[in-house]
Design a protein around this motif. Structure first.
Motif: not given
Length: 147
Positions: A87-97
Motif C-alpha cells: 500500500x505504501x508503495x502504491x501511495x508513494x507512486x501516486x504522489x510521484x505521478x
C-alpha cells in the motif's frame, strides 16, 4: 518488494494470474475479452510493476490521465506487514505521478461498484467518486473515480 518499469513479460504474467476481484472487474467491463490479449497492449512509458522477488504483485499505468492498475493472486499471499508495504508503495507512486503530471490532466478511471476491496483501496488513496453509477458495455454498474 520493488517497483520498476514494466516489461511485456510482466504484463503477460499479471494477465495470467489476475486476482479474482480484478478479473471480475475486467469481465464486467466488457464481455468476451481475454486479459492476455488486452493487458500487453497497455505497455507504455508509464507502465510500472511491483514485484516480490520475481513474482508480479501488480501492474499499472497512467497514460493521458487514464490511471489503472491490477493486482495478481500473489497479493493474497502477503502478510499484513507486506500488504502495508505494498500500500505504501502504491501511495508513494501516486504522489510521484501527480507531481510529474500536468495540472490540466485528471487521473481517472472506472471501478466496479461490486469490487469492494478495490473501492476501499481507492478511498484510502484519496479517490473521489461520481455520484450514482455508469453502466459498462457488459451491463454492470461502475463508478468513475478521480485521484
Amino acid at each position: 518488494m520493488q517497483k520498476t518499469k514494466a516489461t511485456l513479460a510482466d504484463l503477460i504474467s499479471a494477465s495470467n494470474n489476475l486476482s479474482p476481484n480484478d478479473l471480475s472487474d475486467f469481465n464486467a467491463m466488457q464481455a468476451g475479452r481475454n486479459p492476455v490479449d488486452v493487458f500487453p497492449k497497455a505497455l507504455d512509458e508509464t507502465t510500472h510493476v511491483i514485484k516480490q522477488g520475481n513474482r508480479v504483485l501488480a501492474v499499472g499505468g497512467h497514460a493521458q490521465g487514464g490511471i489503472w492498475f491490477v493486482t495478481t493472486n500473489v497479493v493474497n499471499e502477503l502478510s499484513k506487514a507486506e500488504r502495508f508495504r505494498f500500500y505504501r508503495m502504491l501511495k508513494s507512486h501516486l504522489v510521484t505521478i501527480k507531481s510529474e503530471s500536468s495540472n490540466d490532466i485528471a487521473l481517472t478511471n472506472f471501478v466496479s461498484v461490486n469490487n469492494h476491496a478495490h473501492v476501499r483501496l481507492l478511498e484510502a488513496l484519496g479517490a473521489t467518486f461520481q455520484t450514482g453509477h455508469a453502466t459498462s458495455p457488459a451491463g454492470f454498474p461502475f463508478k468513475q473515480f478521480w485521484l
